[in-house]
Structure formats: structure tokens, C-alpha cells
Design a protein around this motif. Structure first.
Motif, PDB file in Angstrom:
ATOM      1  N   ALA A  15     -16.073  12.368 -10.862  1.00 45.42           N
ATOM      2  CA  ALA A  15     -16.916  12.220  -9.672  1.00 45.42           C
ATOM      3  C   ALA A  15     -16.323  11.236  -8.676  1.00 45.42           C
ATOM      4  CB  ALA A  15     -18.320  11.771 -10.085  1.00 45.42           C
ATOM      5  N   LEU A  16     -15.648  10.205  -9.163  1.00 45.78           N
ATOM      6  CA  LEU A  16     -15.108   9.164  -8.299  1.00 45.78           C
ATOM      7  C   LEU A  16     -13.742   9.511  -7.728  1.00 45.78           C
ATOM      8  CD1 LEU A  16     -15.915   6.298  -7.312  1.00 45.78           C
ATOM      9  CD2 LEU A  16     -14.587   5.388  -9.225  1.00 45.78           C
ATOM     10  N   SER A  17     -13.032  10.424  -8.382  1.00 45.19           N
ATOM     11  CA  SER A  17     -11.642  10.687  -8.002  1.00 45.19           C
ATOM     12  C   SER A  17     -11.528  11.269  -6.600  1.00 45.19           C
ATOM     13  CB  SER A  17     -10.994  11.632  -9.022  1.00 45.19           C
ATOM     14  OG  SER A  17     -11.683  12.873  -9.074  1.00 45.19           O
ATOM     15  N   TYR A  18     -12.443  12.192  -6.233  1.00 47.39           N
ATOM     16  CA  TYR A  18     -12.331  12.832  -4.910  1.00 47.39           C
ATOM     17  C   TYR A  18     -12.508  11.835  -3.768  1.00 47.39           C
ATOM     18  CZ  TYR A  18     -13.420  15.769  -0.892  1.00 47.39           C
ATOM     19  OH  TYR A  18     -13.445  16.348   0.359  1.00 47.39           O
ATOM     20  N   PRO A  19     -13.610  11.053  -3.717  1.00 45.47           N
ATOM     21  CA  PRO A  19     -13.721  10.101  -2.605  1.00 45.47           C
ATOM     22  C   PRO A  19     -12.644   9.028  -2.620  1.00 45.47           C
ATOM     23  CG  PRO A  19     -15.491   9.766  -4.204  1.00 45.47           C
ATOM     24  CD  PRO A  19     -14.817  11.043  -4.563  1.00 45.47           C
ATOM     25  N   LEU A  20     -12.217   8.602  -3.831  1.00 47.25           N
ATOM     26  CA  LEU A  20     -11.174   7.582  -3.881  1.00 47.25           C
ATOM     27  C   LEU A  20      -9.843   8.115  -3.379  1.00 47.25           C
ATOM     28  CD1 LEU A  20     -11.626   5.407  -7.105  1.00 47.25           C
ATOM     29  CD2 LEU A  20     -12.288   4.948  -4.740  1.00 47.25           C
ATOM     30  N   PHE A  21      -9.586   9.411  -3.580  1.00 48.37           N
ATOM     31  CA  PHE A  21      -8.354   9.989  -3.049  1.00 48.37           C
ATOM     32  C   PHE A  21      -8.288   9.803  -1.530  1.00 48.37           C
ATOM     33  CE2 PHE A  21      -6.603  13.702  -0.803  1.00 48.37           C
ATOM     34  CZ  PHE A  21      -5.263  13.557  -1.137  1.00 48.37           C
ATOM     35  N   TRP A  22      -9.391  10.112  -0.857  1.00 47.26           N
ATOM     36  CA  TRP A  22      -9.404   9.996   0.605  1.00 47.26           C
ATOM     37  C   TRP A  22      -9.430   8.545   1.065  1.00 47.26           C
ATOM     38  CZ3 TRP A  22      -8.206  14.010   3.496  1.00 47.26           C
ATOM     39  CH2 TRP A  22      -8.409  15.289   2.986  1.00 47.26           C
ATOM     40  N   LEU A  23     -10.208   7.701   0.392  1.00 48.74           N
ATOM     41  CA  LEU A  23     -10.380   6.327   0.841  1.00 48.74           C
ATOM     42  C   LEU A  23      -9.223   5.419   0.453  1.00 48.74           C
ATOM     43  CD1 LEU A  23     -14.179   5.880   0.072  1.00 48.74           C
ATOM     44  CD2 LEU A  23     -13.118   6.154   2.311  1.00 48.74           C
TER      45      LEU A  23
ATOM     46  N   ALA B 174      -5.750   6.871  -0.950  1.00 51.34           N
ATOM     47  CA  ALA B 174      -4.465   7.509  -0.636  1.00 51.34           C
ATOM     48  C   ALA B 174      -4.332   7.854   0.845  1.00 51.34           C
ATOM     49  CB  ALA B 174      -4.291   8.769  -1.493  1.00 51.34           C
ATOM     50  N   VAL B 175      -5.439   8.241   1.488  1.00 50.82           N
ATOM     51  CA  VAL B 175      -5.344   8.701   2.871  1.00 50.82           C
ATOM     52  C   VAL B 175      -5.910   7.689   3.860  1.00 50.82           C
ATOM     53  CG1 VAL B 175      -5.756  10.699   4.376  1.00 50.82           C
ATOM     54  CG2 VAL B 175      -5.689  11.017   1.919  1.00 50.82           C
ATOM     55  N   PHE B 176      -6.503   6.613   3.411  1.00 49.93           N
ATOM     56  CA  PHE B 176      -7.018   5.587   4.330  1.00 49.93           C
ATOM     57  C   PHE B 176      -6.378   4.225   4.064  1.00 49.93           C
ATOM     58  CE2 PHE B 176     -10.213   2.152   4.950  1.00 49.93           C
ATOM     59  CZ  PHE B 176     -10.170   2.131   6.334  1.00 49.93           C
ATOM     60  N   PHE B 177      -6.435   3.764   2.829  1.00 52.12           N
ATOM     61  CA  PHE B 177      -5.927   2.427   2.536  1.00 52.12           C
ATOM     62  C   PHE B 177      -4.406   2.370   2.623  1.00 52.12           C
ATOM     63  CE2 PHE B 177      -5.005  -1.212  -0.283  1.00 52.12           C
ATOM     64  CZ  PHE B 177      -5.760  -2.173   0.385  1.00 52.12           C
ATOM     65  N   ILE B 178      -3.736   3.431   2.197  1.00 49.59           N
ATOM     66  CA  ILE B 178      -2.269   3.443   2.268  1.00 49.59           C
ATOM     67  C   ILE B 178      -1.767   3.353   3.710  1.00 49.59           C
ATOM     68  CG2 ILE B 178      -0.231   4.890   1.888  1.00 49.59           C
ATOM     69  CD1 ILE B 178      -1.375   5.662  -0.799  1.00 49.59           C
ATOM     70  N   PRO B 179      -2.355   4.110   4.668  1.00 47.60           N
ATOM     71  CA  PRO B 179      -1.929   3.921   6.066  1.00 47.60           C
ATOM     72  C   PRO B 179      -2.118   2.489   6.563  1.00 47.60           C
ATOM     73  CG  PRO B 179      -3.108   5.983   5.865  1.00 47.60           C
ATOM     74  CD  PRO B 179      -3.230   5.283   4.537  1.00 47.60           C
ATOM     75  N   LEU B 180      -3.185   1.805   6.127  1.00 53.17           N
ATOM     76  CA  LEU B 180      -3.363   0.409   6.528  1.00 53.17           C
ATOM     77  C   LEU B 180      -2.246  -0.462   5.951  1.00 53.17           C
ATOM     78  CD1 LEU B 180      -7.226  -0.119   6.162  1.00 53.17           C
ATOM     79  CD2 LEU B 180      -5.910   0.281   8.246  1.00 53.17           C
ATOM     80  N   CYS B 181      -1.863  -0.190   4.701  1.00 51.72           N
ATOM     81  CA  CYS B 181      -0.748  -0.926   4.102  1.00 51.72           C
ATOM     82  C   CYS B 181       0.563  -0.618   4.831  1.00 51.72           C
ATOM     83  CB  CYS B 181      -0.623  -0.583   2.626  1.00 51.72           C
ATOM     84  SG  CYS B 181      -2.024  -1.116   1.617  1.00 51.72           S
ATOM     85  N   MET B 182       0.750   0.645   5.202  1.00 53.46           N
ATOM     86  CA  MET B 182       1.946   1.017   5.963  1.00 53.46           C
ATOM     87  C   MET B 182       1.971   0.314   7.315  1.00 53.46           C
ATOM     88  SD  MET B 182       2.586   5.080   5.296  1.00 53.46           S
ATOM     89  CE  MET B 182       3.917   5.026   6.492  1.00 53.46           C
ATOM     90  N   LEU B 183       0.780   0.108   7.900  1.00 58.28           N
ATOM     91  CA  LEU B 183       0.701  -0.592   9.183  1.00 58.28           C
ATOM     92  C   LEU B 183       1.235  -2.016   9.042  1.00 58.28           C
ATOM     93  CD1 LEU B 183      -0.412  -0.042  12.084  1.00 58.28           C
ATOM     94  CD2 LEU B 183      -2.485  -1.229  11.368  1.00 58.28           C
ATOM     95  N   VAL B 184       0.909  -2.660   7.922  1.00 60.76           N
ATOM     96  CA  VAL B 184       1.423  -4.010   7.660  1.00 60.76           C
ATOM     97  C   VAL B 184       2.948  -3.978   7.540  1.00 60.76           C
ATOM     98  CG1 VAL B 184       1.394  -5.956   6.068  1.00 60.76           C
ATOM     99  CG2 VAL B 184      -0.728  -4.701   6.530  1.00 60.76           C
TER     100      VAL B 184
ATOM    101  N   THR C 257     -19.046  14.202   4.920  1.00 58.08           N
ATOM    102  CA  THR C 257     -20.177  14.368   4.006  1.00 58.08           C
ATOM    103  C   THR C 257     -19.713  14.485   2.567  1.00 58.08           C
ATOM    104  OG1 THR C 257     -21.383  15.500   5.776  1.00 58.08           O
ATOM    105  CG2 THR C 257     -22.252  15.727   3.554  1.00 58.08           C
ATOM    106  N   THR C 258     -18.618  15.182   2.327  1.00 56.42           N
ATOM    107  CA  THR C 258     -18.117  15.300   0.956  1.00 56.42           C
ATOM    108  C   THR C 258     -17.571  13.963   0.446  1.00 56.42           C
ATOM    109  OG1 THR C 258     -15.958  16.068   1.781  1.00 56.42           O
ATOM    110  CG2 THR C 258     -17.591  17.749   1.217  1.00 56.42           C
ATOM    111  N   ILE C 259     -16.901  13.206   1.313  1.00 60.94           N
ATOM    112  CA  ILE C 259     -16.382  11.896   0.900  1.00 60.94           C
ATOM    113  C   ILE C 259     -17.528  10.922   0.650  1.00 60.94           C
ATOM    114  CG2 ILE C 259     -15.006   9.903   1.588  1.00 60.94           C
ATOM    115  CD1 ILE C 259     -13.262  11.798   3.250  1.00 60.94           C
ATOM    116  N   GLY C 260     -18.384  10.743   1.667  1.00 60.35           N
ATOM    117  CA  GLY C 260     -19.480   9.795   1.534  1.00 60.35           C
ATOM    118  C   GLY C 260     -20.485  10.198   0.474  1.00 60.35           C
ATOM    119  N   GLY C 261     -20.814  11.518   0.417  1.00 64.63           N
ATOM    120  CA  GLY C 261     -21.755  11.986  -0.584  1.00 64.63           C
ATOM    121  C   GLY C 261     -21.212  11.874  -1.989  1.00 64.63           C
ATOM    122  N   GLY C 262     -19.922  12.183  -2.161  1.00 59.26           N
ATOM    123  CA  GLY C 262     -19.308  12.076  -3.481  1.00 59.26           C
ATOM    124  C   GLY C 262     -19.306  10.640  -3.986  1.00 59.26           C
ATOM    125  N   LEU C 263     -18.981   9.699  -3.099  1.00 58.68           N
ATOM    126  CA  LEU C 263     -18.971   8.295  -3.502  1.00 58.68           C
ATOM    127  C   LEU C 263     -20.385   7.796  -3.790  1.00 58.68           C
ATOM    128  CD1 LEU C 263     -17.297   5.727  -3.912  1.00 58.68           C
ATOM    129  CD2 LEU C 263     -17.641   5.209  -1.480  1.00 58.68           C
TER     130      LEU C 263
END
Length: 666
Positions: free
Chosen positions: A56-64, A66-76, A479-485
Motif C-alpha cells: 500500500a505504501l510503495s505506490y505513493p512513496l515511488f512518486w514522493l 523517486a519522482v519528487f525528492f530525488i529532483p530536489l536532491c539533484m537541484l542541490v 488523487t491516487t498518490i494522496g489517497g494511497g498514502l
């Protein structure tokens, strides 16, 4: 986010014939006849297997992650690379970008240092955010208090829908409305000449106070709604008890109402400060060259100068300001990042609070020291005497007369605030019907030609289609990200549950210009099968879907928290499988929250500008982008017609949310 173990003692006692029928129907599911019993502390409330907690947690964590936190790290990482003139950069490590950003000069006079251009604009950005938050609090508190105490629900709903509908109209349209008001031939200038305050028409923009007026207008609804939520939950019996014990209105407000709403005040102030800190459109359209805030400079470095490393360094500087502000807020008050998003109830004075160390921290000692210093110089005593004098004057008036005066004053104030909220949008609507070739107010007649041009021009039609497509797909993703989390955190206990919950609201706490730059840097380095996400609708959909996921997360979390668990347990006891229980019992009970969250994400994505602009690379046009481009080069009335179409869509969606949720604003 509060996680609760699966125990029958938590079951509610509500009733519901339709839902019980669903539970009986679910019992016919033959696949569920061997449903596994829940194991303490492992399985969720719907009886899912223990390993399902990670599914249940894997889907929202993938987006938040791999696809959100990693770009912030790349920005640094990107901020340390070396820029090469011509839109190129070299992988490496250099502090040149930060040295340029933090450039400080020295003078012979106090304070002996002079911040450079970018550091000075950072301070201007912080100053504007603080002024906006302070003025929004002063204007918004009386309005929120009146809405929370009024006894006519239908009128309250109308006022709230009006405020919220204006909130979701794109910044571009609202900034354009204030351009019409502040222009030399606008309402403010014309009124000044008519009243004899001005000798001749005068433009009030671009300029500092014109920018402040526009920013307060844009962010005031956030303050009103946050304060309304806090004041609405006050126990009316406490206010009555204070009056019955002889306290006057001023003392009741000072001793009861204000302390109980202080966390709402802090949350609203923090939210408005963070949103104003990342504002791009308003400083760009209403501010002069002296009011180029840091988000404007970041966009210029990325889009005009193609200096991505320096733009990344400035973005990191803005993130540091947000993090420092949140750290101070959390240490000084009871507000948390989760409570800013609405996912955690804030303890009030006298309520239960988490256990803390008995030793006072440095900030506690600092606040205590300020109180001691104030008492030493007589400020505390002077304040008490002033409050007592006000109480004495007020209590001399007959109680009925006093109440009448208070509520008449409140009504007049509310009417003034609503005029302030509605007037700019009403001006846009009026201007859209002008028969003239240029934007003029008041319009010189009535014509529908600009609506015909809007729907008849290929560029506007394509922009509208792009906006609707991106908003629809982004709403589904959000909705799928927020609802899944929300589902995972509600059904299971996680060791790092608080961190996951904070991650769920984190995207909306970062300025959108930083989100846009982070995803742009990420997408420029990433290609899928030769397909570049930067400059595509898919890239904007991904960015919008993650950025607005906190709204479905917050609403669905609230819905899950309010479910009467008796229904789910009844279905499971009758033999329904986990998934059938979720489909036939859980989802129908939270359908309004799910739909409302999706519609919120839809309307926000529909009206978003800066993220879409940064990721479009001039290849994708949406309505906000099209309007903004027109405002930079010309002022055709087609802009007003397009704005009215979007205002209409916003009002329809917000009304639908209120109807589907059975009065979500209540």
C-alpha cells in the motif's frame, strides 16, 4: 496523522441501513470465505495481510521519493556545477554560484555591510511575505470570526464558496484584475480624482504598495479559511461562561477566544508567509524593477539566461529560508508541518499535548525573557490598564445595545471585505463584454465578440484543450498518490509514519518556482525511450500531480479518520474479503472526500502558471500561459473573455465540491 491499531474497542456506534445492506451483500463473496484474521499491530482495519502494508505504501512513496525528492536532491547537486555561457554547464564542484548569491559588500557606515543584489532581493522577498502575512491576519481574523459565529448556514456557505472560488482563480487573472484597478484610468485613480484627492489620473502600479495590495488580495482567502477552521471548533459554552462570570467582550476575546485560536493564527500566518514567499506572478506583473523578488530572478536565470546552476543555487537559498521559518515555528509554537496541511489536530491550552522534557528549551527561555523585559519597562502593566479601560467603556453600554453595535460593525466589515474579494473579478467580467479594441473600464458598450474570438481562435482553443487535459490527468495522479498514502497511514502502523505524513504535505509547502526548477533539471537529464519530458504535457502532468497531491491526501485522511469502523467489521465478520470490504463499504463512505480532493487538484492544476511555464520550454501553451504572454506584450479584451471562462469553471467546480460533500465548508 494518527494511526490506530485494529481493535474492536475503537468501533463507532453509528447506524446506516444502506451500508449494513452492503455488508450483508459483501458476505456472499465466496472468495472471502477464508479471510485471514488480523494480527495485532500488523494488519489494517480491513484485515489486509501484514505484508500488504508495504504494498500500500510503495505506490505513493515511488512518486514522493523517486519522482519528487530525488529532483530536489539533484537541484542541490546541480547548484555546485559550473555554468558555461550559451546555455551549457559542466559537471563538477564549485562554490561560485553560492558566492555570487551571497555576495556582501562592506561600507564605512553602520551596519558596515551591504548585501549584494541577490541577497538584497532575498530580504525584499522575505519582507513582502511578512507584510502580506501580517496584513492578511489583521483583515482576515474579524472576517473568519464573523463567519464562524453567524447563525445562517446558507449565507455562510454562499460567502465561503465566493471566497474559495476567488482563491482558486489563477494568479495571472487576479494580477490582471489589479492592473485594471491600479492603472491610471482605473477605479482607484478615477475615484481619487473625483474626490479631489488627486489633481490628475495617476497609475499606482508598478510599485511596492500596489504589489502589497495585490498580494494581500490573493492570499487573504488562505488566512480566512485557516482561521475559520480554528474558530469554528471553539466551544461556545466557554465564551458564554466567560460572559456569565462578568467578563466584558474585550476581556472575553483576550482571555478566551484569542488563546484558543492562537494555533490557527500561527498556522494561517505560516501558510500565507510560505505562499507569498514563493509568489512569482504578482511581483512580475504588479512590481517594478525594484520589486523583483527571488522567484522572479530565479525564473530569469533559468529561462532567459539559461544559467541553470545559478538558478538552482538561488532555489536552495529560498528553500533554506522556508526550512528555517518552519523550524522556528515548530520550536516556538505547537504548530507542526502536518497541522499546516490539516492532517494533525493542534493541541490547545488545557488540551492533551505530547509529553515534553520538564527542562525549558532555549526558545522557551527566550520567550520568558521577553516577558520579563516587557514587565520591567512597564509594557505589561500598560497593556493591562488599556484593556481594563476598554472593558470599562464597553461594559457601560447596555448589553443588547452592545451586541447590536458589534454585529452591525461586523456586518459592515464583512461587506467591505467581500467587496474587496469580489470587485476585481467583477471588473474582469465587465471588461470582457466591451466592444472596444482595448481593455477599458467602464466598458463603452456590450459585445460578445471577444468570447467569439476566444472560442474561434486556434491558439486559444488549443490552450484550453491543453489546460483541461493536463488538469484532468494531474487530478487523477494526485488523487491516487494522496489517497494511497492516506489509506496506508490510516490502516497500518509504520515506524516512520510521521515522516511519511510530513512527506505527504511537503510538496505544497515549497514555492512552486522551486518545484518547477527542480523538475526541469530532473527532466533535462532524463529521457524515456528518446522522449523528453521537459517541454511536454506529460512532464507538466507529473509535476502538477505531485505538487497538488497534498490536497487529496488531507481530505481523504479526514474521511478515513471519521469512518464508523463498525460497518467494515460487520462486513468482514460476514465473510467479505478485504478488497470487497474496501470497495463496497470504505469507498462509498469516503466518496465525497475522494471526489472533493480530485476536484481541488483539478482546479488548482487548471489555474497554475509558473510550473507549467518552466516545464513547457515554449512548446506547450495553457490558458494561464497564454494570458500571461498576452499581458506582457498587449492587452486585448480576449484576455478578459478567457478569464471569465476560467472563473466560471472555477465556480462550477467549487459548487460541485460543496454539493457532493454535503457542505464541505461546514
Amino acid at each position: 496523522m494518527t494511526n490506530r491499531p485494529d481493535t474492536s474497542s475503537d468501533a463507532g456506534t453509528g447506524t446506516g441501513t444502506a451500508t449494513t445492506t452492503d455488508a450483508a451483500t459483501a458476505a456472499s463473496d465466496t472468495e472471502a470465505s477464508t479471510a485471514e484474521p488480523s494480527s495485532s499491530g500488523e494488519s489494517g482495519r480491513a484485515g489486509l495481510k501484514s505484508r500488504a502494508k508495504w504494498y500500500a505504501l510503495s505506490y505513493p512513496l515511488f512518486w514522493l521519493v523517486a519522482v519528487f525528492f530525488i529532483p530536489l536532491c539533484m537541484l542541490v547537486v546541480f547548484s555546485f556545477w559550473e555554468n558555461i555561457p550559451g546555455g551549457r554547464y559542466r559537471i563538477g564542484f564549485t562554490l561560485e554560484n553560492y558566492a555570487r548569491f551571497l555576495d556582501i559588500g562592506f561600507t564605512s557606515t553602520w551596519p558596515f555591510v551591504e548585501p549584494g543584489l541577490y541577497l538584497g532581493q532575498l530580504w525584499l522577498t522575505v519582507e513582502l511575505a511578512l507584510v502580506t502575512a501580517g496584513l492578511s491576519l489583521l483583515l482576515g481574523y474579524p472576517m473568519a470570526y464573523y463567519l464562524a459565529r453567524m447563525n445562517r448556514p446558507w449565507l455562510r456557505s454562499v460567502l465561503l464558496i465566493t471566497i474559495i472560488s476567488s482563491l482558486w482563480v489563477t494568479y495571472v487573472i487576479r494580477a490582471y484584475a489589479w492592473q485594471v484597478i491600479l492603472a491610471s484610468g482605473g477605479i482607484l485613480s478615477s475615484a481619487g480624482v473625483a474626490l479631489g484627492l488627486l489633481d490628475e489620473p495617476q497609475s499606482f502600479y508598478p510599485g511596492y504598495w500596489g504589489l502589497v495590495a495585490g498580494m494581500v488580495y490573493v492570499f487573504l482567502p488562505f488566512m480566512i479559511l485557516t482561521l475559520y477552521s480554528s474558530l469554528r471548533n471553539l466551544d461556545g459554552e466557554l465564551l458564554e461562561a466567560s460572559k456569565n462570570l462578568g467578563a466584558g467582550p474585550a476581556k472575553t476575546f483576550r482571555r478566551v477566544t484569542l488563546p484558543l485560536s492562537k494555533n490557527g493564527v500561527m498556522s494561517g500566518t505560516a501558510l500565507v508567509f510560505i505562499l507569498a514567499l514563493g509568489s512569482y506572478v504578482l511581483p512580475r506583473l504588479l512590481g517594478s524593477s525594484a520589486q523583483r523578488t527571488l522567484p522572479v530572478l530565479i525564473e530569469q536565470q533559468v529561462m532567459s539566461e539559461s544559467n541553470y546552476p545559478f538558478g538552482a543555487a538561488m532555489s536552495i537559498g529560498l528553500i533554506v529560508v522556508v526550512l528555517v521559518f518552519l523550524w522556528v515555528l515548530i520550536r516556538v509554537t505547537n504548530v507542526t508541518t502536518a497541522s499546516l496541511g490539516g492532517t494533525e489536530e493542534i493541541a490547545t491550552d488545557g488540551g492533551s499535548q505530547p509529553a515534553r522534557s520538564s527542562a525549558p528549551g532555549p526558545l522557551t527561555r527566550f520567550r520568558s525573557g521577553l516577558g520579563t523585559a516587557a514587565a520591567t519597562v512597564g509594557l505589561t502593566a500598560a497593556g493591562s490598564r488599556l484593556a481594563a479601560a476598554l472593558d470599562s467603556v464597553v461594559t457601560r453600554i447596555d448589553a443588547n445595545t452592545r451586541e447590536s453595535i458589534i454585529w452591525v460593525t461586523f456586518r459592515a466589515y464583512v461587506a467591505a471585505v467581500m467587496v474587496y474579494v469580489v470587485l476585481p473579478l467583477a471588473i474582469i467580467i465587465a471588461v470582457s463584454f466591451t466592444p472596444e479594441e482595448f481593455l477599458t473600464f467602464p466598458p463603452g458598450g456590450f459585445s460578445l465578440q471577444w468570447y467569439a474570438e476566444f472560442f474561434g481562435t486556434a491558439d486559444w482553443r488549443n490552450a484550453l484543450l491543453n489546460s483541461l487535459t493536463i488538469a484532468g490527468a494531474a487530478a487523477l495522479l494526485s488523487t491516487t498518490i494522496g489517497g494511497g498514502l492516506a489509506f496506508a497511514l490510516d490502516r497500518f502502523d509504520y515506524r516512520w509514519g510521521t515522516i511519511y505524513g510530513t512527506l505527504g504535505v511537503l510538496p505544497i509547502l515549497l514555492p512552486p518556482v522551486i518545484i518547477g526548477v527542480a523538475f526541469l533539471v530532473f527532466f533535462l537529464e532524463l529521457e524515456i525511450g528518446g522522449f523528453a519530458l521537459a517541454g511536454s504535457r506529460l512532464g507538466i502532468i507529473i509535476a502538477h500531480g505531485i505538487f497538488y497531491a497534498p490536497f487529496p491526501f488531507i481530505l481523504i485522511s479526514q474521511g478515513l479518520d471519521e469512518i464508523d469502523r463498525t460497518y467494515e467489521e460487520a462486513a468482514m465478520n460476514l465473510g467479505a474479503s478485504s478488497f470487497r470490504t474496501i470497495r463496497t463499504i470504505t469507498y462509498p463512505l469516503i466518496r465525497a472526500n475522494v471526489v472533493s480532493g480530485a476536484l481541488f487538484a483539478f482546479i488548482l492544476s487548471l489555474n497554475e502558471y509558473i510550473i507549467a511555464w518552466l516545464l513547457s520550454l515554449f512548446l506547450v501553451q495553457t490558458i494561464p500561459i497564454q494570458i500571461f504572454n498576452q499581458l506582457r506584450y498587449s492587452y486585448p479584451p480576449t484576455i478578459a473573455a478567457a478569464s471569465v471562462v476560467f472563473i466560471f469553471l472555477t465556480v462550477v467546480v467549487m459548487t460541485a465540491i460543496d454539493r457532493l460533500s454535503g457542505g464541505i465548508w461546514e
